[in-house]
Design a protein around this motif. Structure first.
Motif, PDB file in Angstrom:
ATOM      1  N   ARG A 239      32.409  20.745  23.767  1.00  0.00           N
ATOM      2  CA  ARG A 239      32.821  21.968  24.448  1.00  0.00           C
ATOM      3  C   ARG A 239      32.691  21.912  25.967  1.00  0.00           C
ATOM      4  O   ARG A 239      33.625  22.237  26.695  1.00  0.00           O
ATOM      5  CB  ARG A 239      32.001  23.160  23.915  1.00  0.00           C
ATOM      6  CG  ARG A 239      32.221  23.493  22.454  1.00  0.00           C
ATOM      7  CD  ARG A 239      33.584  24.109  22.209  1.00  0.00           C
ATOM      8  NE  ARG A 239      33.676  24.651  20.861  1.00  0.00           N
ATOM      9  CZ  ARG A 239      34.085  23.963  19.800  1.00  0.00           C
ATOM     10  NH1 ARG A 239      34.446  22.697  19.960  1.00  0.00           N
ATOM     11  NH2 ARG A 239      34.154  24.525  18.598  1.00  0.00           N
TER      12      ARG A 239
ATOM     13  N   ALA B 174      27.071  20.932  29.827  1.00  0.00           N
ATOM     14  CA  ALA B 174      26.025  21.584  29.034  1.00  0.00           C
ATOM     15  C   ALA B 174      24.703  20.840  29.195  1.00  0.00           C
ATOM     16  O   ALA B 174      24.667  19.615  29.315  1.00  0.00           O
ATOM     17  CB  ALA B 174      26.424  21.623  27.562  1.00  0.00           C
TER      18      ALA B 174
ATOM     19  N   PHE C  23      27.666  32.397  22.718  1.00  0.00           N
ATOM     20  CA  PHE C  23      27.700  31.067  22.104  1.00  0.00           C
ATOM     21  C   PHE C  23      27.921  31.135  20.591  1.00  0.00           C
ATOM     22  O   PHE C  23      27.801  30.118  19.903  1.00  0.00           O
ATOM     23  CB  PHE C  23      26.388  30.327  22.373  1.00  0.00           C
ATOM     24  CG  PHE C  23      26.018  30.220  23.825  1.00  0.00           C
ATOM     25  CD1 PHE C  23      26.761  29.434  24.692  1.00  0.00           C
ATOM     26  CD2 PHE C  23      24.934  30.929  24.334  1.00  0.00           C
ATOM     27  CE1 PHE C  23      26.435  29.343  26.030  1.00  0.00           C
ATOM     28  CE2 PHE C  23      24.593  30.843  25.659  1.00  0.00           C
ATOM     29  CZ  PHE C  23      25.343  30.046  26.525  1.00  0.00           C
TER      30      PHE C  23
ATOM     31  N   ASP D 148      30.380  28.616  19.018  1.00  0.00           N
ATOM     32  CA  ASP D 148      29.849  27.251  19.135  1.00  0.00           C
ATOM     33  C   ASP D 148      28.698  27.028  18.165  1.00  0.00           C
ATOM     34  O   ASP D 148      28.585  25.967  17.547  1.00  0.00           O
ATOM     35  CB  ASP D 148      29.374  26.981  20.566  1.00  0.00           C
ATOM     36  CG  ASP D 148      30.525  26.909  21.558  1.00  0.00           C
ATOM     37  OD1 ASP D 148      31.669  26.682  21.111  1.00  0.00           O
ATOM     38  OD2 ASP D 148      30.277  27.081  22.760  1.00  0.00           O
TER      39      ASP D 148
ATOM     40  N   TYR E 259      28.630  24.326  15.205  1.00  0.00           N
ATOM     41  CA  TYR E 259      27.570  23.317  15.179  1.00  0.00           C
ATOM     42  C   TYR E 259      26.867  23.316  13.813  1.00  0.00           C
ATOM     43  O   TYR E 259      26.621  22.249  13.235  1.00  0.00           O
ATOM     44  CB  TYR E 259      26.560  23.587  16.282  1.00  0.00           C
ATOM     45  CG  TYR E 259      25.332  22.713  16.205  1.00  0.00           C
ATOM     46  CD1 TYR E 259      25.427  21.335  16.392  1.00  0.00           C
ATOM     47  CD2 TYR E 259      24.078  23.263  15.930  1.00  0.00           C
ATOM     48  CE1 TYR E 259      24.294  20.525  16.310  1.00  0.00           C
ATOM     49  CE2 TYR E 259      22.951  22.457  15.844  1.00  0.00           C
ATOM     50  CZ  TYR E 259      23.064  21.094  16.040  1.00  0.00           C
ATOM     51  OH  TYR E 259      21.950  20.291  15.948  1.00  0.00           O
TER      52      TYR E 259
ATOM     53  N   VAL F 225      27.423  20.588  22.063  1.00  0.00           N
ATOM     54  CA  VAL F 225      28.227  21.312  23.055  1.00  0.00           C
ATOM     55  C   VAL F 225      28.672  20.366  24.162  1.00  0.00           C
ATOM     56  O   VAL F 225      29.814  20.424  24.630  1.00  0.00           O
ATOM     57  CB  VAL F 225      27.431  22.500  23.638  1.00  0.00           C
ATOM     58  CG1 VAL F 225      28.199  23.142  24.792  1.00  0.00           C
ATOM     59  CG2 VAL F 225      27.137  23.536  22.557  1.00  0.00           C
TER      60      VAL F 225
END
Length: 322
Positions: free
Chosen positions: A91, A95, A14, A17, A21, A87
């Motif tokens: 993404r 999630a 991750f 990501d 973030y 996320v």
């Protein structure tokens, strides 16, 4: 295959990501190091357990492990909850966002009910405070916002220069409690105080990223707010009770709420109709939170039952600010 190099030292699947973030939160003005520290702990957990999906097992597994060492302290859960929401939107539509049932039960503290005389003495002292830090010119403006707008301490600390419109006469609260934002008008008197504070801060801290800054130019900390509040309180010669509720910065927010309620009552205004507006101004998710301030009013208890009964029959819909 080229491996991703994290700017913050994230190493799990991750990592990209997490970096994106953190960059998103930084762009929004949230630059605290606590978020990065806890996300690194999550990143290490995912690496150790070879987690590849942001699912319930992964998130709640880490939370359970953290709870074993942090006890009842749970504010750090907002970081993993915020990451999950990000996320989910950017993404992975599957999630997992940490469920609200993990929140610690909220225990309300008893407010210290400020009097008009105490407030007047406090601000007289605030304008003459002497400090080797920016509080010398910031203290009056900081606590004026809490008193005149009913802001939370954290909301004032998080203000950026661009959030304070000195020409338009309003402040914008970005992603406060519950990720709600709102724009609040301020009076000319308050704008003048903010303008004076801003002019001095610009002189000593050009390019600052926070409206209220520490001696190093970073955002002021919760601890420093408490320290300067109590210093001003003592400088004003205000007494401290031997027991029970003690004065604190948050009491300005309480005073803002019950002072408005009492003013509406004195003017004969329909309080039940005004409560939803007070709710939005103060950034409450629902009017139930605003009811709490009704019972803090020293002269309002007799009318409390009637107000809540009338208000519950038909409240205005919740609105927001752009």
């Amino acid at each position: 295959m080229i491996e991703y190099s994290s700017g913050h030292g994230f190493v799990s699947v991750f990592a990209a990501d997490l970096d994106d973030y953190v960059a998103f939160k930084t762009a929004m003005g949230f630059t605290g190091l606590s978020r990065i520290w806890y996300l690194k702990q999550f990143d290490a957990y995912c690496t150790h357990h070879q987690s590849t999906t942001l699912d319930r097992v992964t998130v709640e597994g880490w939370v359970t492990e953290r709870l074993a060492s942090s006890g009842t302290y749970r504010s750090w859960m907002s970081y993993i909850r915020g990451f999950g929401r990000w996320v989910l939107v950017h993404r992975d539509p599957d999630a997992y966002v940490l469920d609200s049932t993990w929140r610690a039960p909220f225990v309300r503290s008893h407010p210290y009910l400020l009097t008009g005389e105490q407030i007047e003495k406090f601000f007289t002292a605030a304008t003459s405070v002497r400090s080797k830090s920016p509080w010398e010119w910031q203290a009056s403006a900081f606590f004026t916002l809490m008193h005149s707008c009913g802001l939370r301490t954290g909301e004032v600390r998080a203000l950026r220069p661009e959030d304070v419109d000195l020409r338009g006469g309003h402040v914008t609260i970005i992603e406060s409690k519950g990720h709600r934002s709102r724009r609040l008008p301020v009076t000319d008197d308050v704008t003048a105080i903010l303008r004076s504070c801003d002019a001095t801060s610009r002189k000593w801290f050009p390019g600052r990223r926070s409206f209220f800054v520490s001696a190093t130019g970073s955002a002021v900390t919760p601890t420093s707010v408490g320290v300067i509040f109590h210093r001003i309180w003592d400088h004003a010669g205000l007494p401290r009770p031997n027991g029970g509720a003690q004065p604190r910065p948050y009491d300005f927010r309480h005073h803002f709420a019950y002072a408005n309620l009492e003013r509406w009552m004195a003017d004969g205004t329909d309080v039940s109709a005004m409560l939803p507006y007070l709710q939005v101004y103060m950034g409450h998710a629902g009017v139930e939170s605003t009811y709490y301030y009704v019972h803090t009013s020293p002269d309002f208890m007799d009318a409390y039952t009637g107000i809540t009964r009338e208000a519950s029959r038909g409240l205005l819909p919740e609105v927001g600010f752009a």
